[in-house]
Design an enzyme around this catalytic site. Structure first.
Site, short mmCIF file in Angstrom:
data_model
loop_
_atom_site.label_atom_id
_atom_site.label_comp_id
_atom_site.label_asym_id
_atom_site.label_seq_id
_atom_site.Cartn_x
_atom_site.Cartn_y
_atom_site.Cartn_z
N GLY A 45 0.80 -1.22 0.00
CA GLY A 45 0.00 0.00 0.00
C GLY A 45 0.82 1.26 0.00
N GLU A 85 0.82 3.53 -5.62
CA GLU A 85 -0.40 3.27 -6.36
C GLU A 85 -0.24 2.07 -7.28
OE1 GLU A 85 -3.05 4.93 -5.74
OE2 GLU A 85 -2.16 6.50 -4.50
N ASP A 140 3.41 13.28 -7.86
CA ASP A 140 2.66 13.15 -6.61
C ASP A 140 3.24 14.10 -5.56
OD1 ASP A 140 0.76 11.60 -4.78
OD2 ASP A 140 2.66 11.31 -3.75
N LYS A 190 1.47 17.67 -3.75
CA LYS A 190 1.45 17.92 -2.31
C LYS A 190 2.24 19.18 -1.95
CE LYS A 190 0.96 13.00 -1.35
NZ LYS A 190 1.64 11.75 -0.92
N GLY A 194 0.46 3.34 3.29
CA GLY A 194 0.00 2.13 3.95
C GLY A 194 -1.47 2.25 4.30
#
Length: 269
Positions: free
Chosen positions: A15, A18, A29, A33, A130
């Site tokens: 996890g 992706e 990604d 952020k 996760g």
């Protein structure tokens, strides 16, 4: 690169990445952020399309090894700094000193390093991937939203949209100054190092130290690694373009930035 696919598969099964890890390895990604954090930190409108974003697909174990010899650790950094000319916002791999508080951040852990006048450097770290960390964050957002609805408020923090944010100038990536790691793959012949040093000097790039390795048995190319002093990125780019056009250059030059001082806002994983 089977090893890379194995690690990516393991990260997905845990996890940590992706199902399609493109956004992770491309740096996008982290860029998304970072833009949210920059808007909160500087009340500025910043989009991923307007900043420098470089991923990790071009990195090799060789570069990690050479950096370690010089006392550096390689990380994917998302950085935002306030400069006199504007905001310097960028995502790219970078070497950081092994003694940096970000150097030990790894696996599912993320970290944000803030630099402020009152506090100096302060580090915030925790699991950023996760099932349980992600689930906890989602549930926390739902609870906050419900509390805001019951209290009739819009939230404790201003939303990253007008009138809370405004347009600010962004520093051109070519104007960034700092040391750089350069790895050249060249013919094993006399005079190559001299030609490289001459081009770097003509473009205003000052050499701090040099590592030179002879060809390996299965490789006819020699390796020259240069660590520079602080220099302008545009000058480094011009020098690399020239050097890559030389007959003695056997592969595109690897360029990795070096971040030796704390930034206003740094994220690492």
């Amino acid at each position: 690169m089977p090893a890379t696919r194995t690690r990516s598969g393991a990260r997905r099964s845990l996890g940590y990445a992706e199902a399609d890890p493109t956004l992770d390895v491309s740096g996008m990604d982290a860029a998304q952020k970072l833009c949210l954090l920059a808007s909160l930190a500087f009340s500025a409108r910043v989009s991923p399309e307007s900043i420098l974003v470089e991923g990790i697909t071009s990195l090799t174990p060789t570069d990690i090894s050479y950096g370690r010899e010089a006392g550096y650790v390689l990380k994917l950094l998302a950085t935002a700094r306030r400069a006199p000319e504007g905001l310097d916002v960028r995502v790219h791999p970078a070497f950081i000193p092994a003694a940096s508080p970000l150097a030990d951040v790894s696996s599912a852990f993320n970290a944000v390093l803030l630099q402020s006048v009152a506090l100096g450097a302060s580090l915030y770290s925790g699991r950023g991937a996760g099932d349980m960390p992600t689930g906890s964050a989602v549930v926390s957002d739902i609870i906050d939203t419900c509390r805001n609805l019951l209290a009739g408020v819009s939230g404790r923090l201003p939303l990253p949209c007008p009138p809370h944010v405004h347009d600010v100038p962004l520093l051109s990536s070519g104007e960034r100054r700092g040391p750089v790691y350069l790895r050249f793959s060249v013919s094993d012949e006399p005079g190559v190092l001299g030609r490289i040093a001459s081009v770097l000097g003509e473009k205003g790039v000052s050499i701090n130290s040099v590592l030179q390795r002879p060809p390996r048995p299965a490789d006819a190319h020699a390796t020259i690694v240069v660590f520079t002093h602080d220099t302008r990125e545009a000058d480094v780019g011009a020098a690399v373009t020239w050097i890559d056009s030389l007959r003695s250059t056997r592969a595109p030059t690897q360029v990795i930035r070096i971040e030796e001082g704390p930034g206003v806002l740094l994220g690492s994983r």
